[in-house]
Scaffold this motif. Structure first.
Motif, PDB file in Angstrom:
ATOM      1  N   ALA A 104     -11.283   7.584   5.155  1.00 30.75           N
ATOM      2  CA  ALA A 104     -12.325   7.010   6.026  1.00 30.75           C
ATOM      3  C   ALA A 104     -13.652   7.654   5.663  1.00 30.75           C
ATOM      4  N   ASN A 107     -14.014   2.984   9.361  1.00 30.99           N
ATOM      5  CA  ASN A 107     -12.634   2.595   9.642  1.00 30.99           C
ATOM      6  C   ASN A 107     -11.695   3.115   8.565  1.00 30.99           C
ATOM      7  N   PRO A 148      -7.247  -2.556   4.606  1.00 30.07           N
ATOM      8  CA  PRO A 148      -7.326  -1.754   5.839  1.00 30.07           C
ATOM      9  C   PRO A 148      -6.056  -0.935   6.012  1.00 30.07           C
TER      10      PRO A 148
END
Length: 674
Positions: free
Chosen positions: A95, A197, A218
């Motif tokens: 991140a 994120n 992700p």
């Protein structure tokens, strides 16, 4: 007894499988769900949080951090001695949390390296992997996958949000914007690396096909079917027998990012194990946004606004006049580089004298703090009363704002208001070098600090040869060398700088610069070149070593010109006698002699005899020998061939007590055109 042993073994296996830190039995395979008990070697500002979160870098400006698996992995032979495959597989969750939303500093990289020591690596665009001298050298033997959040033209980056495959250099052999394939939507979806994120990256090397595959998604998504990058590489020509694997990261200036690794899996002999994302350590909480007011609150505010609108409107009209600026249509394209006068006014507390850092021939310089980002700045306030050439001048200011080097003061932008022009720079907390050389109120710099300031040569090499255009500074002097918090020298004040394309000659119309730093040919032709910058740098080097100005109006005539004065000591075989007496002999003799001789050589009267800045860097770094300085005084810049008397007559009487003024002004630049 056998039953007890079997039970004990089962308990041990159960404990290991449930532990957040689990290793395979093979030497070259590991998986970390957090790093509390990890076998890692940390470098720079890297640290491990109490919850097991690995933080490579924080919001500290221009710092590096690294974390490598402590033991070298065998990329050469198996335990039986047979040649092994170079294939490997790794995946990690990371991140990048920016200081400001979507405005982070520089990025991070996964690296396979023969060493864990990156103490000499540079921050900013070098990602804590390389520095200017070693970037691109085959001797590095480094494979890296970069996650880069800043576009750097010197590395030919495709954008400011990309993933790249690097071999021994930060100029990627292949790169792609940060995206992933959504199986549900059947299309590529962009990912903002500095969104804050968690994301997961997979890196797989197939030796049979000699192919590196890189995939991004992700963190809570499974691995997409389509890779982001598929790059042909023959690793046998890059990596050595035993290599280290790990991560590096760097921050920049003025903005930075927190760089985190949440989990990491690596396998030298097969597919890297998958993560249980739910068991990874959590990121620190982000700043809470203010909640939107409810309906009743909004209604009350509207009613109050109706009552106050007339008063506020009148006050606004008055204040508009106070902060009124000049804005023209052509400035729209420079939006991000234009500061509002209102923000600069507030940052400098109304340009009050208590914020004044200094004053010179081009105007006053004020210290300020942008409240929204807590960014410290220096604002140069320059008067101008001519519109001629302003568009070209601002265009060059914006171009110079794209310069990125650790030994250059960053030009952040500009503002125009009525008859004033404001240039916004990084704030350098220790001020200019000349204050330490000549001010009785400050302690003299020791030799270690002075010799480190030679890094200005690296910045000048970047301007002359390594940026997309040639930048002629035209005003190199001690008062334009500023010192950051760690007393590193940075070349600043690009008010006289001129741009030209590589391989072309600049067109100059008049002499600009500062007396004592002007090359003799410049006073005759008015044509600035890289050679005239080298001459000024030579004068600066002598000034730093001797603690004397290039031209002294006080003292005996034979001691007026610093170059002549040093050369006379050299001719007598006593060049060390020219060193600054305040150093009291506390210096490295070889370094002092090198600086003095190099300063003389750069001050050669014949431009063709002066070294280039690349040659200067090679000599300073010990990669080349210093050519002999001739004993012929006519070959150096003497009082007569310098035509110094023409300038001395025009200098103010106070010149001997302060830094020499530059021989031009912004107004004259604009009238002549740039």
């Amino acid at each position: 007894m056998a039953t007890v042993l079997r039970s004990l073994c089962c308990l041990i296996i159960l404990h290991v499988s449930n532990s957040p830190l689990a290793f395979s039995q093979e030497e070259n395979q590991f998986v970390y769900h957090g790093f509390s008990q990890a076998n890692l070697h940390l470098g720079g500002i890297a640290e491990i949080h109490r919850n097991g979160l690995l933080q490579l870098t924080n919001l500290s400006k221009e710092r590096t951090g690294s974390a490598f698996y402590r033991f070298p992995l065998n990329f050469n032979t198996t335990s039986s001695g047979a040649i092994s495959s170079l294939s490997f597989s790794t995946t990690f969750v990371f991140a990048m949390v920016p200081q400001e939303p979507n405005m982070g500093g520089h990025g991070m990289a996964f690296a396979i390296s023969p060493s864990m020591d990156f103490a000499h690596a540079t921050s900013n665009q070098y990602l804590g992997l390389f520095n200017l001298p070693n970037n691109g050298l085959a001797a590095n033997h480094i494979l890296a996958i970069e996650l880069d959040s800043v576009k750097n033209p010197e590395f030919e980056d495709i954008d400011g949000n990309h993933v790249g495959v690097d071999v021994n250099s930060l100029k990627s052999i292949q790169s792609a914007p940060a995206t992933y394939l959504s199986d549900k939507e059947g299309r590529n979806i962009s990912l903002e690396l500095v969104s804050g994120n968690p994301m997961q990256l997979w890196i797989d090397y197939d030796e049979a096909e000699k192919l590196v595959n890189v995939t991004l998604a992700p963190a809570r998504m499974s691995k997409p079917n389509r890779t982001l990058l598929s790059t042909p590489i023959n690793l046998s020509q890059i990596i050595l027998g035993h290599m280290y694997v790990g991560f590096t990261s760097a921050t920049g200036y003025p903005l930075a990012s927190d760089h985190y690794i949440l989990g990491w899996s690596f396998n030298r002999s097969g597919q890297a194990q998958s993560f249980d994302v739910s068991s990874l350590p959590r990121l620190p909480p982000r700043r809470k946004r203010k909640e939107k007011p409810g309906l009743m609150t909004i209604t009350s505010l509207i009613l109050a606004a109706v009552v106050l609108v007339t008063i506020i409107g009148a006050a606004y009209i008055i204040r508009r006049k106070k902060y009124e600026e000049i804005r023209e249509d052509w400035e729209m394209e420079y939006g991000p580089h234009r500061f509002s006068y209102k923000n600069l006014y507030k940052a400098t507390k109304g340009f009050k004298d208590e914020q004044l850092l200094g004053a010179g021939g081009f105007g006053k310089v004020y210290r300020g703090v942008i409240s929204s980002s807590n960014l410290q700045i220096a604002v140069k306030k320059v008067s101008h009363d001519s519109k001629q050439g302003m568009k070209e001048f601002v265009a060059e200011i914006i171009s110079l704002g794209r310069l990125r080097h650790r030994n250059l003061v960053q030009l952040l932008g500009y503002c125009r208001r009525r008859g004033e022009l404001f240039l916004v720079y990084d704030y350098m907390p220790n001020g200019s070098l000349d204050k330490f050389l000549y001010s009785n109120g400050r302690p003299s710099l020791n030799w270690l600090t002075r010799f480190r300031i030679r890094g200005v040569a690296s910045g000048l090499l970047y301007l002359h040869e390594e940026w997309e255009q040639v930048v002629l500074h035209r005003d190199i002097k001690a008062s334009n060398v500023l010192l950051d918090a760690e007393y590193n020298g940075r070349l600043g004040d690009f008010g006289l700088a001129r741009l030209c394309d590589h391989g072309t000659d600049p067109h100059t119309t008049h002499v600009v610069g500062t007396v004592g730093y002007l090359a003799p040919e410049l006073t005759r032709t008015g044509k600035a070149t890289t050679c005239t910058d080298v001459f000024a740098f030579g004068a600066f080097m002598l000034e730093m070593a001797c603690g004397r100005r290039p031209i002294e109006l006080q003292g005996q005539p034979e001691n007026v010109i610093l170059v002549d004065w040093v050369f006379e000591y050299w001719r007598k075989g006593a060049i060390l006698d020219a060193s600054d007496p305040r150093l009291e002999g506390n210096y490295v003799v070889e370094e002092m002699i090198l600086v003095l001789k190099l300063g003389l050589l750069c001050s050669h009267a014949n431009p063709a005899a002066r070294p280039s800045m690349r040659q200067v860097m090679q000599v300073l770094d010990g990669d080349a020998n210093l050519p002999d300085v001739p004993y012929d005084t006519a070959s150096l810049c003497t009082f007569s061939n310098y035509n110094a008397s023409d300038f001395l007559l025009s200098l103010p009487s106070s010149f001997g007590q302060r830094s020499a003024p530059s021989m031009s002004s912004t107004d004259s630049i604009l009238k002549e055109g740039r």
